[in-house]
Design an enzyme around this catalytic site. Structure first.
Site, short mmCIF file in Angstrom:
data_model
loop_
_atom_site.label_atom_id
_atom_site.label_comp_id
_atom_site.label_asym_id
_atom_site.label_seq_id
_atom_site.Cartn_x
_atom_site.Cartn_y
_atom_site.Cartn_z
N HIS A 200 0.81 -1.22 0.00
CA HIS A 200 0.00 0.00 0.00
C HIS A 200 0.84 1.26 0.00
O HIS A 200 0.40 2.32 -0.44
CB HIS A 200 -1.04 -0.06 1.12
CG HIS A 200 -2.10 -1.02 0.74
ND1 HIS A 200 -1.97 -2.36 0.97
CD2 HIS A 200 -3.23 -0.86 0.02
CE1 HIS A 200 -3.00 -2.98 0.43
NE2 HIS A 200 -3.78 -2.10 -0.15
N ARG A 307 -10.54 3.76 -0.99
CA ARG A 307 -10.12 2.78 0.03
C ARG A 307 -10.34 3.37 1.42
O ARG A 307 -9.45 4.03 1.97
CB ARG A 307 -8.64 2.44 -0.15
CG ARG A 307 -8.30 1.67 -1.42
CD ARG A 307 -6.81 1.39 -1.46
NE ARG A 307 -6.45 0.32 -2.35
CZ ARG A 307 -5.95 0.47 -3.59
NH1 ARG A 307 -5.76 1.68 -4.07
NH2 ARG A 307 -5.64 -0.57 -4.32
N GLU A 442 -11.76 -10.46 -6.05
CA GLU A 442 -10.33 -10.51 -5.76
C GLU A 442 -9.93 -11.80 -5.04
O GLU A 442 -8.77 -11.99 -4.69
CB GLU A 442 -9.89 -9.27 -4.96
CG GLU A 442 -10.71 -8.98 -3.73
CD GLU A 442 -10.29 -7.69 -3.02
OE1 GLU A 442 -9.25 -7.11 -3.34
OE2 GLU A 442 -11.04 -7.28 -2.12
N ASN A 465 -4.77 -7.05 -7.57
CA ASN A 465 -3.64 -7.13 -6.63
C ASN A 465 -3.80 -8.37 -5.75
O ASN A 465 -2.87 -9.14 -5.55
CB ASN A 465 -3.59 -5.90 -5.72
CG ASN A 465 -3.54 -4.61 -6.49
OD1 ASN A 465 -3.17 -4.62 -7.66
ND2 ASN A 465 -3.90 -3.51 -5.87
N ASP A 466 -5.02 -8.51 -5.23
CA ASP A 466 -5.27 -9.68 -4.39
C ASP A 466 -5.58 -10.92 -5.22
O ASP A 466 -5.20 -12.03 -4.85
CB ASP A 466 -6.42 -9.39 -3.42
CG ASP A 466 -5.93 -8.61 -2.21
OD1 ASP A 466 -4.87 -8.97 -1.67
OD2 ASP A 466 -6.57 -7.61 -1.85
N ARG A 476 1.72 -10.69 -2.02
CA ARG A 476 1.90 -9.49 -2.86
C ARG A 476 2.95 -8.53 -2.32
O ARG A 476 3.39 -7.63 -3.03
CB ARG A 476 0.56 -8.77 -3.06
CG ARG A 476 0.00 -8.16 -1.81
CD ARG A 476 -1.45 -7.74 -2.01
NE ARG A 476 -1.58 -6.30 -2.16
CZ ARG A 476 -2.75 -5.67 -2.18
NH1 ARG A 476 -3.88 -6.34 -2.13
NH2 ARG A 476 -2.81 -4.37 -2.30
N CYS A 513 -9.84 -2.55 -10.83
CA CYS A 513 -9.29 -1.47 -10.02
C CYS A 513 -7.95 -1.85 -9.40
O CYS A 513 -7.38 -1.08 -8.64
CB CYS A 513 -10.27 -1.00 -8.96
SG CYS A 513 -10.66 -2.28 -7.77
C1 PEP Z 1 -6.87 -5.20 -5.23
O1 PEP Z 1 -6.72 -6.12 -4.44
O2 PEP Z 1 -6.58 -5.27 -6.45
C2 PEP Z 1 -7.42 -3.91 -4.77
C3 PEP Z 1 -7.72 -2.95 -5.62
O3 PEP Z 1 -7.56 -3.74 -3.44
P1 PEP Z 1 -6.34 -3.43 -2.44
O4 PEP Z 1 -5.12 -3.17 -3.26
O5 PEP Z 1 -6.75 -2.26 -1.64
O6 PEP Z 1 -6.25 -4.69 -1.64
MG MG Z 2 -7.65 -6.05 -2.52
#
Ligand code: PEP
Ligand code: MG
Length: 589
Positions: A200, A307, A442, A465-466, A476, A513
């Site tokens: 993050h 977020r 996700e 991402n997840d 990650r 996203c």
């Molecule tokens: C993701 O997991 O792709 C996402 C957008 O959420 P975050 O990165 O906040 O976990």
């Molecule tokens: Mg996520």
């Protein structure tokens, strides 16, 4: 006689992983654990009073600077960003620490700088062992204050740069809260030893447009404060003591990149449409309310992912219903008629916890995070839902649930939403009865049953991402397995396609996203897979807009079909990259 350059002045190139594009040129400022021991010398009996006086003078000067900084930042960025300096001022006035340093000067018979350093190290070591993560995080603030006081022992003229001048930050690690609290006007880039592209902190750096490089082994040890440096967020380099040629090269590159950026900015209001006429919704991801001006500057069509867990940065708990209502309403009203998709709290995992855990989870990423936390804390969940609903009376608000893994969770979340609607209606409080409700896709199980989820919701937003992390079983944020984190893995391509098809079949839209939405190398692939919305960091919006406007959907669809036959992630990446290079080479770093 020409001077022989000392080793300390030689150009040194440290290689890491680029996580936020851009170039910064400025002296290095070392953050956190990197603060090094000052010179130590004996002062003799007569020196004690003088050293105490030097310490008092350094404290007074630091206090003055902090007050000035606090007021300046409060005026520019508001109370929130200046709060950190208030905390630093309180530490400075902590009598226990001041007394200890004075005692140490006497008992050790050493200079005041070293006495302060020794006391601080002792204190910090004790704090680093505290299991409470919040307290552990505070060590960084103590280090910051000590470093500032240490600097104030030096005569003004021997100081090349103050931390409130432009600088490149080098740190062992930075938490998202460190990054958010940074003075963004002066921070021209950062480099860390830990971290990864999907942490993050990296996401925040990209959102704020701060060049960043992570994973530089031993960076802290190799860096001396105030060394002239360059951060290259394209190729992942931190260059210390750059030579004249290197400097010239980077100044030129910086100029070229700025030209491309300015050019892209002139297209701010251009329609986001492919060359064969398919419109794509391009929206922005934000973490902090004060990123909103960046969203407007970028020309994004609203916010595709807010977020809300970043609200936890302001305190240990989620703000109450009234405060959340105020924040969401302000955002919704400003964005209106553009949409604001508010994701309910996604705490846990690598993010901030919503409450201190009694003991650490053995596997936080598979643990108590996302919607699971909200479902287990109904009072807190409902406060957030009511705040979102109240804000929906003032703009186009949608609600989105994170980390859902099955239908049961979605139904429970929907039940809570419905209960909140009834509560508000009973009190005659206005809200949008047709508020859109979507889910993040996700978790692989959610992608696999997307056809069963689709009838339950109004939209899908794929959190790659997840999704990548859980599908290929690669943490990650773990640098040691970063080479296995492959967003173009054939399994991911299939899951995205499957999700989009399920959405299409039920007449709901599907967006992406996750960070790949802002990676213009992958725009051809995502469009080809039929994704209808891309939500990206505000700084990435102009590049993605340009990429979309250069592509033909028909060609992208063909590419995605070909990609679906590939067995290797690299082949899929290469296919998409080749098309990207053909249509917008200037955007490919
Ligand atoms: C993701 O997991 O792709 C996402 C957008 O959420 P975050 O990165 O906040 O976990
Ligand atoms: Mg996520």
């Amino acid at each position: 006689m020409s001077e022989i350059p000392s080793k300390a002045d030689e150009e040194i190139v440290l290689q890491g992983t680029p996580v936020s594009a851009g170039i910064g040129i400025a002296p290095v400022h070392v953050h956190g654990r990197g603060f090094s021991a000052p010179e130590v010398y004996a002062i003799g009996r007569d020196g004690v009073a003088e050293e105490k006086a030097r310490f008092a003078a350094a404290l007074a000067k630091t206090r003055e600077q902090l007050v000035e900084l606090r007021d300046r930042i409060a005026a520019i960025a508001g109370e929130k960003d200046s709060g950190i300096f208030e905390a630093h001022l309180m530490m400075l006035e902590d009598k226990a620490i001041v007394d200890k340093v004075e005692e140490a000067i006497e008992s050790r018979g050493q200079n005041a700088e070293f006495a302060l350093y020794a006391v601080a190290q002792n204190y910090l070591e004790a704090m680093r062992r505290v299991p409470d993560p919040y307290l552990r995080e505070r060590t960084v603030d103590i280090e910051d204050v000590c470093q500032r006081v240490l600097r104030n022992f030096e005569p003004e003229e021997s100081r090349a740069a103050e931390p409130d001048e432009t600088h490149i930050l080098v740190a062992y690690d930075l938490s998202p809260s460190d990054t958010a609290a940074m003075n963004r006007r002066h921070l021209l880039g950062f480099a860390t030893e830990l971290g990864s592209a999907n942490s993050h902190t990296a996401i925040l750096a990209r959102s704020l447009g701060i060049p960043a490089v992570v994973g530089i082994e031993g960076a802290i040890l190799q860096v001396r404060a105030l060394t002239p440096s360059i951060i290259d967020g394209y190729s992942g380099k931190l260059i210390l003591n750059p030579s004249a040629e290197t400097l010239e090269h980077y100044r030129r590159l910086q100029g070229e990149k700025e030209r491309v950026r300015d050019e892209l900015e002139t297209m701010r209001d251009a329609e986001v449409v492919t060359t064969d006429g398919r419109g794509i919704v391009l929206s922005a991801n934000i973490e902090l309310v004060d990123e909103l001006p960046l969203v407007f500057q970028s020309g994004a069509k609203g916010v595709g992912l807010y977020r809300t867990e970043f609200l936890l940065l302001d305190g240990e708990q989620m703000p109450g219903e009234a405060q959340q209502t105020e924040i969401y309403t302000r955002m919704a009203a400003k964005l209106n008629p553009q949409p604001l998709i508010i994701r309910t709290l996604d705490a846990g995992g690598d993010k901030l916890p919503v409450e201190p855990l009694t003991e650490p989870e053995p596997n936080p990423f598979l643990g108590w995070r996302g919607i699971r936390v909200s479902i287990d804390r109904p009072a807190m969940f409902r406060e957030q839902l009511r705040a979102i609903l109240r804000a929906s009376a003032h703009g186009k608000v949608a609600v989105m649930f994170p980390l859902v893994s099955g239908i049961g969770e979605i139904r429970r979340a929907k039940d809570q939403l419905k209960a909140c609607m009834d509560e508000l209606a009973a009190k005659d409080i206005a809200f949008d009865e047709e508020i859109e409700m979507g889910v993040m896709i996700e978790v692989p199980s959610a992608a696999v049953i997307a056809d069963l989820i689709a009838p339950e919701v109004d939209f899908f937003s794929i959190g790659t991402n997840d999704l990548v992390q859980y599908t290929v079983a690669v943490d990650r944020v773990n640098l040691h397995v970063a080479n296995l984190y492959r967003p173009t893995h054939p399994a991911i391509v299939r899951l995205i396609r499957q999700t989009v098809e399920a959405g299409d079949a039920h007449g709901i839209w599907t967006g992406v996203c996750g960070e790949i939405a802002g990676d213009v190398r992958l725009t051809p692939l995502l469009l080809g897979l039929g994704v209808q919305e891309l939500s990206v960091g505000p700084h990435q919006v102009p590049r993605v807009r340009r990429a979309i406007r250069s592509l033909a959907l028909s060609e992208c669809s063909q590419l995605a079909n070909e990609a679906s036959q590939c067995a290797l992630s690299r082949e899929i990446l290469d296919l998409s990259l080749e098309m990207a290079r053909t249509h917008y080479p200037e955007l490919i770093d």
